[in-house]
Design a protein around this motif. Structure first.
Motif, PDB file in Angstrom:
ATOM      1  N   TYR A  48      18.708 -35.419 -24.939  1.00 18.98           N
ATOM      2  CA  TYR A  48      19.657 -35.211 -23.832  1.00 18.98           C
ATOM      3  C   TYR A  48      19.638 -36.376 -22.849  1.00 18.98           C
ATOM      4  CZ  TYR A  48      22.179 -32.858 -20.083  1.00 18.98           C
ATOM      5  OH  TYR A  48      23.101 -32.533 -19.114  1.00 18.98           O
ATOM      6  N   GLY A  52      22.793 -43.900 -21.092  1.00 23.24           N
ATOM      7  CA  GLY A  52      22.868 -44.349 -19.707  1.00 23.24           C
ATOM      8  C   GLY A  52      23.487 -43.289 -18.816  1.00 23.24           C
ATOM      9  N   VAL A  53      24.621 -42.770 -19.239  1.00 24.80           N
ATOM     10  CA  VAL A  53      25.377 -41.837 -18.422  1.00 24.80           C
ATOM     11  C   VAL A  53      24.692 -40.459 -18.338  1.00 24.80           C
ATOM     12  CG1 VAL A  53      26.884 -41.028 -20.292  1.00 24.80           C
ATOM     13  CG2 VAL A  53      27.767 -41.123 -17.945  1.00 24.80           C
ATOM     14  N   PHE A  54      23.693 -40.238 -19.167  1.00 24.95           N
ATOM     15  CA  PHE A  54      22.876 -39.035 -19.049  1.00 24.95           C
ATOM     16  C   PHE A  54      21.512 -39.360 -18.441  1.00 24.95           C
ATOM     17  CE2 PHE A  54      26.200 -37.222 -21.585  1.00 24.95           C
ATOM     18  CZ  PHE A  54      26.174 -35.858 -21.316  1.00 24.95           C
ATOM     19  N   GLY A  55      21.388 -40.551 -17.848  1.00 23.56           N
ATOM     20  CA  GLY A  55      20.237 -40.833 -17.012  1.00 23.56           C
ATOM     21  C   GLY A  55      19.136 -41.712 -17.567  1.00 23.56           C
ATOM     22  N   HIS A  56      19.312 -42.271 -18.781  1.00 28.60           N
ATOM     23  CA  HIS A  56      18.206 -43.116 -19.235  1.00 28.60           C
ATOM     24  C   HIS A  56      18.204 -44.452 -18.494  1.00 28.60           C
ATOM     25  CE1 HIS A  56      15.086 -45.024 -21.460  1.00 28.60           C
ATOM     26  NE2 HIS A  56      14.767 -43.818 -21.890  1.00 28.60           N
ATOM     27  N   PRO A  57      17.031 -44.871 -17.985  1.00 34.74           N
ATOM     28  CA  PRO A  57      16.991 -46.109 -17.199  1.00 34.74           C
ATOM     29  C   PRO A  57      17.162 -47.387 -18.010  1.00 34.74           C
ATOM     30  CG  PRO A  57      14.855 -44.932 -17.085  1.00 34.74           C
ATOM     31  CD  PRO A  57      15.749 -44.139 -17.981  1.00 34.74           C
ATOM     32  N   THR A  58      16.684 -47.407 -19.249  1.00 36.32           N
ATOM     33  CA  THR A  58      16.663 -48.701 -19.956  1.00 36.32           C
ATOM     34  C   THR A  58      17.380 -48.697 -21.311  1.00 36.32           C
ATOM     35  OG1 THR A  58      14.430 -48.138 -20.705  1.00 36.32           O
ATOM     36  CG2 THR A  58      14.609 -49.673 -18.858  1.00 36.32           C
ATOM     37  N   LYS A  60      20.706 -49.029 -22.852  1.00 35.59           N
ATOM     38  CA  LYS A  60      22.038 -49.393 -22.355  1.00 35.59           C
ATOM     39  C   LYS A  60      23.107 -48.927 -23.337  1.00 35.59           C
ATOM     40  CE  LYS A  60      20.991 -52.965 -19.055  1.00 35.59           C
ATOM     41  NZ  LYS A  60      21.342 -54.284 -18.506  1.00 35.59           N
ATOM     42  N   ASP A  65      29.033 -44.820 -21.937  1.00 35.81           N
ATOM     43  CA  ASP A  65      29.207 -44.622 -20.489  1.00 35.81           C
ATOM     44  C   ASP A  65      30.691 -44.665 -20.130  1.00 35.81           C
ATOM     45  OD1 ASP A  65      26.453 -44.766 -20.584  1.00 35.81           O
ATOM     46  OD2 ASP A  65      26.254 -46.425 -19.183  1.00 35.81           O
ATOM     47  N   GLU A 257      15.295 -53.082 -23.788  1.00 34.03           N
ATOM     48  CA  GLU A 257      14.061 -52.921 -23.011  1.00 34.03           C
ATOM     49  C   GLU A 257      13.346 -51.621 -23.362  1.00 34.03           C
ATOM     50  OE1 GLU A 257      14.691 -54.727 -18.703  1.00 34.03           O
ATOM     51  OE2 GLU A 257      16.488 -53.731 -19.454  1.00 34.03           O
ATOM     52  N   ARG A 258      14.039 -50.709 -23.994  1.00 26.06           N
ATOM     53  CA  ARG A 258      13.441 -49.431 -24.406  1.00 26.06           C
ATOM     54  C   ARG A 258      12.725 -49.565 -25.746  1.00 26.06           C
ATOM     55  NH1 ARG A 258      11.629 -45.760 -26.534  1.00 26.06           N
ATOM     56  NH2 ARG A 258      12.090 -43.535 -26.408  1.00 26.06           N
ATOM     57  N   GLY A 259      12.683 -50.778 -26.305  1.00 28.22           N
ATOM     58  CA  GLY A 259      12.019 -50.974 -27.586  1.00 28.22           C
ATOM     59  C   GLY A 259      12.937 -50.617 -28.741  1.00 28.22           C
ATOM     60  N   SER A 308      14.114 -38.911 -25.511  1.00 26.42           N
ATOM     61  CA  SER A 308      13.749 -38.168 -24.310  1.00 26.42           C
ATOM     62  C   SER A 308      14.822 -37.122 -24.009  1.00 26.42           C
ATOM     63  CB  SER A 308      13.643 -39.125 -23.124  1.00 26.42           C
ATOM     64  OG  SER A 308      13.633 -38.391 -21.904  1.00 26.42           O
TER      65      SER A 308
ATOM     66  N   TYR B  48      15.010 -39.005  -8.539  1.00 27.31           N
ATOM     67  CA  TYR B  48      15.668 -39.965  -9.440  1.00 27.31           C
ATOM     68  C   TYR B  48      16.729 -39.290 -10.305  1.00 27.31           C
ATOM     69  CZ  TYR B  48      16.233 -43.748 -12.822  1.00 27.31           C
ATOM     70  OH  TYR B  48      16.752 -44.742 -13.604  1.00 27.31           O
ATOM     71  N   VAL B  53      25.399 -39.232 -12.203  1.00 24.95           N
ATOM     72  CA  VAL B  53      25.331 -40.492 -12.937  1.00 24.95           C
ATOM     73  C   VAL B  53      23.883 -40.877 -13.278  1.00 24.95           C
ATOM     74  CG1 VAL B  53      25.286 -41.982 -10.894  1.00 24.95           C
ATOM     75  CG2 VAL B  53      26.383 -42.795 -12.996  1.00 24.95           C
ATOM     76  N   PHE B  54      22.931 -40.199 -12.696  1.00 20.37           N
ATOM     77  CA  PHE B  54      21.522 -40.378 -13.086  1.00 20.37           C
ATOM     78  C   PHE B  54      21.043 -39.187 -13.932  1.00 20.37           C
ATOM     79  CE2 PHE B  54      21.719 -43.812 -10.106  1.00 20.37           C
ATOM     80  CZ  PHE B  54      20.734 -44.701 -10.502  1.00 20.37           C
ATOM     81  N   GLY B  55      21.984 -38.376 -14.423  1.00 16.89           N
ATOM     82  CA  GLY B  55      21.653 -37.392 -15.459  1.00 16.89           C
ATOM     83  C   GLY B  55      21.521 -35.948 -15.050  1.00 16.89           C
ATOM     84  N   LYS B  73      24.600 -49.868 -10.812  1.00 17.66           N
ATOM     85  CA  LYS B  73      23.611 -48.793 -10.864  1.00 17.66           C
ATOM     86  C   LYS B  73      22.274 -49.456 -11.178  1.00 17.66           C
ATOM     87  CE  LYS B  73      22.597 -44.884 -13.969  1.00 17.66           C
ATOM     88  NZ  LYS B  73      23.059 -44.245 -15.236  1.00 17.66           N
ATOM     89  N   THR B  75      18.416 -49.102 -12.041  1.00 14.54           N
ATOM     90  CA  THR B  75      17.576 -48.048 -12.627  1.00 14.54           C
ATOM     91  C   THR B  75      16.077 -48.318 -12.478  1.00 14.54           C
ATOM     92  OG1 THR B  75      17.597 -49.076 -14.802  1.00 14.54           O
ATOM     93  CG2 THR B  75      19.374 -47.510 -14.316  1.00 14.54           C
ATOM     94  N   THR B 342      18.784 -53.213 -14.870  1.00 15.41           N
ATOM     95  CA  THR B 342      17.469 -52.656 -15.189  1.00 15.41           C
ATOM     96  C   THR B 342      16.351 -53.518 -14.606  1.00 15.41           C
ATOM     97  OG1 THR B 342      17.503 -53.816 -17.301  1.00 15.41           O
ATOM     98  CG2 THR B 342      18.271 -51.540 -17.313  1.00 15.41           C
ATOM     99  N   ASN B 432       9.291 -49.504 -19.125  1.00 15.62           N
ATOM    100  CA  ASN B 432      10.655 -49.597 -19.651  1.00 15.62           C
ATOM    101  C   ASN B 432      10.776 -48.878 -20.989  1.00 15.62           C
ATOM    102  OD1 ASN B 432      12.060 -50.801 -17.600  1.00 15.62           O
ATOM    103  ND2 ASN B 432      11.660 -52.895 -18.274  1.00 15.62           N
ATOM    104  N   GLU B 433       9.727 -48.986 -21.807  1.00 25.08           N
ATOM    105  CA  GLU B 433       9.733 -48.284 -23.092  1.00 25.08           C
ATOM    106  C   GLU B 433       9.311 -46.837 -22.936  1.00 25.08           C
ATOM    107  OE1 GLU B 433       8.219 -51.525 -26.258  1.00 25.08           O
ATOM    108  OE2 GLU B 433       8.210 -49.467 -26.991  1.00 25.08           O
TER     109      GLU B 433
END
Lengths: 474, 474
Positions: A48, A52-58, A60, A65, A257-259, A308, B48, B53-55, B73, B75, B342, B432-433
């Protein structure tokens, strides 16, 4: 101006005028009559919180989005089960998998040595649409039976390109996935997974080259859309990633950046962008409905190689929100009004909604769990879906009715310690106020439990469990 | 055309032409010369994960969502501390609160009986901008000292309208907040909190009518912008909500599916929409930079009356990401390029960035922790911020350098059981990961710990701790 200089007689002019008007009218009629195209993009084990638009920081996801900004972002959208096979059966049949026998307490999904698949008497969305003139393609992971009689081409799809079950099956050697994952992307060898890639009923590549598979799926979808743009079409694009083992093609590998997990999601996002661009190019945007969602929650034991669920509890395999609520976006510029929709929806509703929009009759000889979401999509009316049943195998673990969700049984996912526990008084959450399912309010809201109990009684009175199609292996 | 019919002589024409050109040039120069306006919208205890837009699934924030879509935005944006007073000191001075004495191991924040406040020798962003001709307003919660000499009007602000400390202070009676919260919004009485509302240095209302306070803050900001549009201006709008006790005005109360907390955030969002609309109306959008962020993470022990850090770990009061990473949006149509950033940023960077853009000299007689983010904002260049120090009180608990974060000490928030623990080998995460800080990789990455240790040594060599300004109470 001299009439004699005209190459045609006045009567010919009149003829041409009528011809021209005729074309205009007939073209308008065609547009009116022609039912919409459907593109279902279904990710595998995407959580879930992984866009990005559901809140993941890294991670893309600029294309998804933008799709959400131009379309509808659904934040309470559910799948029919928290693992692959039953979830896919639910989407394609519009029915809870317990009814079709595509749920089992003995085997959670189908394996390469499973005997059976989706029963022939089940009616898929593809069969529904095919009978009203749609071209239909299944691209990607099937996982509803790998024997010929169970394949997409025998379930309403004109065309199939993909792998018949999960990408981690047919493991032929190499090290344990978790060990490989710890060593980095280069230690994950596609040769260790002898999964076949099929076109229609033939194996065309084995092992499937998973490094390029995501890209190829998106390309196949675009190519199918271009070839079939003159008929209404259904494209069911079921990516087999980001289910482990994770693979990304050169342009994406090592970029996020999220691997590696982020690389994979970025490649799926890129494909979405290309599909939407192709629809624009072909002038199909206004008569095509695209939905993006995932088959179940993130596979958490794989750590950073799993996704996540964001603020939702737990993940794949469970009946907690993280297992069954998915990041969902509907898109159809000009038709679907941009909005955030917090009403309930389910992948099972695609069967009913798309059948109706396509002009196919909803079967009346069986229970269909899907409801028609079109008034919500097109007019932002209240969703007709008011409840959701959370099954694990063939047991009903939890039920949501409106804001409330009652857990009758709770249990952790694969590999995560949370023992199965039956609750004499169900645990109750208001999942709109408490989406992380932290604060039991059963004592304060006995009336909610009563209403849910009544719903369960009604549901179970009509329930006929299908014969278990997952248990038998060869 | 007859020259005689002209009302002015040719020389007059020439004069008019020069006058006209002169106006054009001078107007263009004015535009070039006039530094940008700044609007800082600072929420209180917003997590957070608490914006659409942050989920967040059920908190609807259409204005902030649009602002993020049109703007940037961020993050990985941090505050200088995970509780009110030091976080606000960090934003306004561009310095870690341990330097200014606005951090303490004895008292975490200032109280109505605290003796001191922000030391006079500290330089605030408002003081910086005032000296180069800005009009400056502080609207909302101050919390840097309630005695006259510590108030905003003595710290560079021309105008102040707001409450001097937290909205849950000066509790005069009534039931415990958690008990009231359980009974619903109507049980939360603003009369139980004798917090004063001030204009400049005078108390104008006591208790402050918190039911309408969010709305009034937004209105004050708009009114100040309209009145001061002919000079560059700084508006520091520090909402005192959604810090408990929660209050929303009639148009919002009971409207959100997220409950009272959602009502409150929706009202803040509505104010943001109105402020942006007012900037448009006044033709100020292109020369105004608006930032939205929060002072620290969600106050989790208050259950549904506290917010959510989304996928981040823990909340307010801690040095986990949920305590100090905030949902942040920069907006300036035409100037700031829409993007998801990011890279790292901090509220302390506002001091440096806005001082430079405003034409004020950065003080060279003290350590300033802020860096200039303008190249990232305007040209999407890499952020110059590469690290972040996570203090709790005056102790350094954790340090982030690039993707890696090392925890030297860990401890839970107020009221949440996680004992203080010092780690001989720090816990190391790649945030980030692994944004949820779940998978310790200290063993695999000793080089990252070495680099962080070197950074800490360098940092501590230069560190002069300020005299504790929070400890003394009357």
């Amino acid at each position: 101006m001299n009439a004699k200089s005209l190459p045609l007689k006045p009567s010919s002019h009149l003829y041409l005028l009528f011809l021209f008007l005729g074309i205009c009218v007939s073209s308008a009629q065609n547009n009116q009559k022609r039912p919409p195209n459907f593109v279902i993009i279904f990710a595998d084990d995407l959580g879930y919180g992984d866009l990005g638009v559901f809140g993941h920081p890294t991670i893309k996801t600029p294309n998804l989005d933008r799709m959400a900004h131009e379309g509808q972002k659904w934040t309470n959208f559910y799948v029919g089960a928290s693992v692959c096979t039953p979830s896919r059966a639910a989407l394609l049949t519009g029915r809870l998998p317990v009814r079709s026998g595509m749920a089992s307490n003995k085997q959670r999904v189908l394996f390469p040595d499973s005997k059976n698949g989706l029963p022939a008497e089940e009616i898929t969305l593809a069969e529904q649409l095919k009978q009203v003139g749609y071209s239909t393609a299944c691209i990607g992971k099937w996982h509803l039976g790998h024997k010929k009689q169970y394949l997409p081409t025998n379930n309403g799809f004109d065309y199939y390109f993909g792998i018949p079950y999960s990408n981690d099956m047919d493991k032929t050697g190499g090290q344990d996935y978790k060990e490989a994952a710890n060593q980095g992307a280069s230690a994950i060898r596609m040769e260790d997974y002898n999964v076949p890639l099929m076109r229609n009923t033939e194996i065309i590549e084995r092992p499937a080259d998973q490094n390029t598979i995501t890209k190829r799926y998106s390309e196949e979808a675009i190519s199918y859309i271009k070839k079939n743009k003159d008929t209404p079409f259904l494209v069911y694009l079921a990516h087999n990633l980001p289910h482990i083992p994770l693979f990304a093609s050169k342009g994406f590998l090592g970029k996020s950046e999220r691997g590696l997990y982020g690389d994979v999601v970025a490649e799926i996002d890129d494909g979405v962008g290309k599909i939407l661009a192709a629809l624009k190019e072909e002038g199909l945007t206004e008569n095509t409905i695209v939905i993006f969602t995932s088959d179940n929650g993130p596979w958490l034991p794989f750590k950073t190689h799993g996704g996540s669920a964001g603020l939702l509890r737990a993940g794949k395999g469970t009946t907690w929100e993280g297992g069954m609520r998915e990041p969902t976006i509907f898109w159809s510029p000009g038709k679907i009004k941009p909005a955030v929709i917090t009403d309930l929806g389910s992948t099972m509703d695609l069967f009913t909604t798309f059948s109706k929009l396509g002009g196919a009759k909803i079967p009346d000889d069986r229970v269909i769990d899907g409801v028609d979401l079109s008034a919500t999509l097109f007019e932002q009316q209240e969703s007709p879906r008011k409840n959701m049943f959370y099954y694990r195998g063939t047991d009903l673990y939890a039920v949501r009715l409106g804001d409330y969700k009652a857990h009758f049984i709770t249990e952790g996912a694969y590999g995560q310690f949370e023992e199965r526990q039956e609750h004499a008084t169900p645990i109750l959450y208001n999942v709109n106020e408490d989406p992380s399912e932290q604060f039991d309010i059963a004592k304060e809201h006995p009336e909610a439990i009563e209403r849910i109990n009544a719903l369960v009684t009604e549901h179970q009175a009509k329930l006929v469990k299908g014969k278990d199609m997952l248990a038998e292996r060869e």
